[in-house]
Design a protein around this motif. Structure first.
Motif, PDB file in Angstrom:
ATOM      1  N   TYR A  38       0.851  -1.185   0.000  1.00  0.00           N
ATOM      2  CA  TYR A  38       0.000   0.000   0.000  1.00  0.00           C
ATOM      3  C   TYR A  38       0.890   1.240   0.000  1.00  0.00           C
ATOM      4  O   TYR A  38       1.743   1.380   0.873  1.00  0.00           O
ATOM      5  CB  TYR A  38      -0.924   0.003   1.216  1.00  0.00           C
ATOM      6  N   VAL A  39       0.683   2.113  -0.974  1.00  0.00           N
ATOM      7  CA  VAL A  39       1.486   3.339  -1.080  1.00  0.00           C
ATOM      8  C   VAL A  39       0.552   4.545  -1.141  1.00  0.00           C
ATOM      9  O   VAL A  39      -0.627   4.417  -1.479  1.00  0.00           O
ATOM     10  CB  VAL A  39       2.394   3.317  -2.336  1.00  0.00           C
ATOM     11  N   THR A  40       1.093   5.711  -0.818  1.00  0.00           N
ATOM     12  CA  THR A  40       0.259   6.918  -0.826  1.00  0.00           C
ATOM     13  C   THR A  40      -0.186   7.242  -2.247  1.00  0.00           C
ATOM     14  O   THR A  40       0.483   6.891  -3.223  1.00  0.00           O
ATOM     15  CB  THR A  40       1.043   8.121  -0.269  1.00  0.00           C
ATOM     16  N   GLU A  41      -1.322   7.920  -2.352  1.00  0.00           N
ATOM     17  CA  GLU A  41      -1.836   8.328  -3.658  1.00  0.00           C
ATOM     18  C   GLU A  41      -0.929   9.397  -4.271  1.00  0.00           C
ATOM     19  O   GLU A  41      -0.404  10.255  -3.547  1.00  0.00           O
ATOM     20  CB  GLU A  41      -3.251   8.888  -3.479  1.00  0.00           C
ATOM     21  N   GLU A  42      -0.731   9.339  -5.568  1.00  0.00           N
ATOM     22  CA  GLU A  42       0.044  10.364  -6.276  1.00  0.00           C
ATOM     23  C   GLU A  42      -0.698  10.721  -7.558  1.00  0.00           C
ATOM     24  O   GLU A  42      -0.972   9.850  -8.381  1.00  0.00           O
ATOM     25  CB  GLU A  42       1.443   9.851  -6.647  1.00  0.00           C
ATOM     26  N   VAL A  43      -1.043  11.994  -7.708  1.00  0.00           N
ATOM     27  CA  VAL A  43      -1.657  12.474  -8.958  1.00  0.00           C
ATOM     28  C   VAL A  43      -0.841  13.674  -9.430  1.00  0.00           C
ATOM     29  O   VAL A  43      -0.054  14.235  -8.654  1.00  0.00           O
ATOM     30  CB  VAL A  43      -3.144  12.864  -8.752  1.00  0.00           C
ATOM     31  N   PRO A  44      -0.987  14.106 -10.692  1.00  0.00           N
ATOM     32  CA  PRO A  44      -0.203  15.259 -11.161  1.00  0.00           C
ATOM     33  C   PRO A  44      -0.478  16.509 -10.321  1.00  0.00           C
ATOM     34  O   PRO A  44      -1.582  16.693  -9.796  1.00  0.00           O
ATOM     35  CB  PRO A  44      -0.688  15.442 -12.603  1.00  0.00           C
ATOM     36  N   ASP A  45       0.535  17.380 -10.211  1.00  0.00           N
ATOM     37  CA  ASP A  45       0.379  18.609  -9.422  1.00  0.00           C
ATOM     38  C   ASP A  45      -0.493  19.648 -10.132  1.00  0.00           C
ATOM     39  O   ASP A  45      -1.135  20.474  -9.488  1.00  0.00           O
ATOM     40  CB  ASP A  45       1.755  19.236  -9.134  1.00  0.00           C
TER      41      ASP A  45
ATOM     42  N   ASP B 278       4.520   6.037 -10.912  1.00  0.00           N
ATOM     43  CA  ASP B 278       4.679   7.382 -10.333  1.00  0.00           C
ATOM     44  C   ASP B 278       3.318   8.023 -10.039  1.00  0.00           C
ATOM     45  O   ASP B 278       3.155   8.752  -9.071  1.00  0.00           O
ATOM     46  CB  ASP B 278       5.455   8.287 -11.303  1.00  0.00           C
ATOM     47  N   ILE B 279       2.348   7.794 -10.915  1.00  0.00           N
ATOM     48  CA  ILE B 279       1.004   8.351 -10.751  1.00  0.00           C
ATOM     49  C   ILE B 279       0.063   7.190 -10.476  1.00  0.00           C
ATOM     50  O   ILE B 279      -0.022   6.254 -11.279  1.00  0.00           O
ATOM     51  CB  ILE B 279       0.552   9.100 -12.034  1.00  0.00           C
ATOM     52  N   ARG B 280      -0.661   7.244  -9.353  1.00  0.00           N
ATOM     53  CA  ARG B 280      -1.585   6.153  -9.001  1.00  0.00           C
ATOM     54  C   ARG B 280      -2.691   6.716  -8.120  1.00  0.00           C
ATOM     55  O   ARG B 280      -2.464   7.593  -7.290  1.00  0.00           O
ATOM     56  CB  ARG B 280      -0.841   5.010  -8.304  1.00  0.00           C
ATOM     57  N   THR B 281      -3.877   6.203  -8.338  1.00  0.00           N
ATOM     58  CA  THR B 281      -5.022   6.653  -7.539  1.00  0.00           C
ATOM     59  C   THR B 281      -6.074   5.566  -7.494  1.00  0.00           C
ATOM     60  O   THR B 281      -6.141   4.719  -8.388  1.00  0.00           O
ATOM     61  CB  THR B 281      -5.640   7.934  -8.126  1.00  0.00           C
TER      62      THR B 281
END
Lengths: 91, 355
Positions: B201-208, B288-291
């Motif tokens: 489980y990793v933190t959510e990452e979306v584009p800035d 790198d980007i995941r949600t």
């Protein structure tokens, strides 16, 4: 697997075209009606029905605020003057 | 309510004070009570000031909250407020300014807006431009420091035209730019191995950055003295790949001098963000980007509701009105491992006084 990907891509392309067509047709329809408005002359005494509160912009500010708050969270719309983010159980 | 009455006491022509309470509940364990009060007062013939207070009293035990943030759910309250002023610079040129604030323990927003609208001499066409900016701070409840901040800039250009004595149309184009921390700090995304036997489980990452555009057309009709119709279509898309269509319709009818009944319906359809996946099976590689935000998934909803308004008559020089409304919404999500659909109900009760 390849056939499924191709089918999915075809469906996606078809959906994009349908979206573009729907938006284009809607814009064309609205622009046509706006051009028709250029010929309109509506005198103040003819605007009785238009002045009814259900026809006015912002006649229900409490419900508008609630709708704008939800739209900002769900549908991507920053409405000037509406409630900010957070608090709707969705952030 | 006392505040409302005190505000009303200082009111002049074109004044309106209203208060409503909405209760929103869904079958995913979310309950939101949303009280809101607004007031508009004419301080001079050409100047109006307005004020708003609203709150969200949230009790959430949704599947997302239980699996990511707290197994027992959470209770939280958001408070919001706003002040505004509109001024008629000339008979056909109008200026508006506004400020808003919203605060909850894990989210704070400051926003400002300015608008200018101009009408032609015949008042057939009105063109308006609105600019808004907001600064959001995002955090976790119980922590002192914010996790991140978001800057929002938005603009809206509108064109309203009176087509005939019974028809008004408007077209609105909007652009919004967001820059900063747009993740949910409570949300963790499962990344699986191809076999599904290992999960991290990793933190959510979306584009800035996110650029959104929207276009809306709306038609308002009054075919009879007692019958009022409105319909609109809105399209929006962004550079994350999300694109959505919203269709709205409303029919309102005056059943008598005192009763106003209305029915409304909405349909919304949304395409998923380009980086959204229901399941990420990429271990040992972590994208790198995941949600797993289902609001970024392919979805649609259908909503329908009714409203009844009763005018109690004139008292202290005001028209007093009460209204009761309700709406049911059914939403379907695609490619979401849990909660493929959600049904929600919103009911509201309001009181307003106006002259």
């Amino acid at each position: 697997m390849t056939a499924r990907c191709t089918r999915s891509r075809t469906r996606h392309t078809r959906r994009s075209w349908l979206s573009a067509l729907a938006v284009g047709a809607s814009v064309a329809l609205f622009m046509s009606l706006f051009l028709l408005a250029g010929c309109a002359t509506v005198q103040p005494w003819e605007r009785g029905r238009l002045s009814h509160r259900t026809m006015r912009e912002g006649a229900e500010p409490e419900a508008d605020n609630m709708a704008a708050h939800e739209a900002g969270a769900r549908e991507g719309a920053l409405t000037p003057g509406a409630s900010g983010g957070g608090g709707c159980g969705c952030n | 309510m006392l505040v409302l009455l005190l505000t009303a006491a200082g009111a002049r022509a074109d004044d309106r004070v209203g208060a409503s309470v909405f209760v929103h509940s869904d079958d995913d364990g979310l309950l939101v009570v949303h009280p809101v009060a607004t007031a508009v007062v004419a301080v001079q013939e050409e100047t109006h000031v307005s004020a708003r207070y609203d709150a969200d009293v949230v009790s959430a035990a949704t599947v997302d909250v239980r699996t990511s943030a707290s197994p027992h759910g959470f209770d939280e309250t958001r408070h919001g407020g706003g002040l505004g002023v509109t001024h008629d610079l000339t008979r056909t040129l109008h200026l508006g300014l506004g400020y808003g604030i919203s605060y909850s323990p894990d989210y704070m927003t400051h926003s400002g807006a300015a608008s200018l609208s101009v009408e032609d001499d015949q008042r057939i066409h009105t063109v308006g431009l609105s600019l808004a900016a907001a600064y959001d701070s995002v955090g976790r409840t119980g922590e002192i420091d914010w996790v991140g901040h978001v800057t929002n800039l938005a603009s809206e250009l509108s064109w309203t035209a009176v087509l005939s004595p019974v028809a008004v149309m408007d077209l609105v184009g909007a652009l919004e730019w967001k820059d900063g921390y747009q993740e949910n700090p409570y949300r963790y995304v499962p990344i699986e191995s191809g076999s599904g036997q290992s999960v991290v489980y990793v933190t959510e990452e979306v584009p800035d950055q996110r650029l959104r555009g929207a276009l809306r057309g709306r038609l308002r009709l009054a075919p009879e003295d007692w019958l009022f119709l409105r319909g609109s279509y809105r399209f929006h898309m962004d550079d994350w790949g999300v694109a959505g269509h919203t269709v709205r319709a409303r029919v309102a009818a005056e059943a008598s001098d005192r009763w106003l009944l209305s029915l409304n319906g909405r349909f919304y359809s949304q395409r998923a963000a380009s980086f959204y996946q229901g399941t990420y099976s990429t271990l040992p590689y972590i994208p790198d980007i995941r949600t797993k935000d289902r609001e970024l998934a392919h979805s649609w909803y259908l909503a329908g509701g009714a409203r009844v308004e009763y005018e109690m008559g004139g008292w202290l020089g005001f028209a007093w009105r009460v209204d009761l409304r309700g709406e049911v919404k059914w939403q379907r999500y695609f490619d979401t491992p849990v909660l493929p659909q959600r049904t929600s109900v919103t009911v509201g009760f309001g009181l307003s006084i106006e002259r």
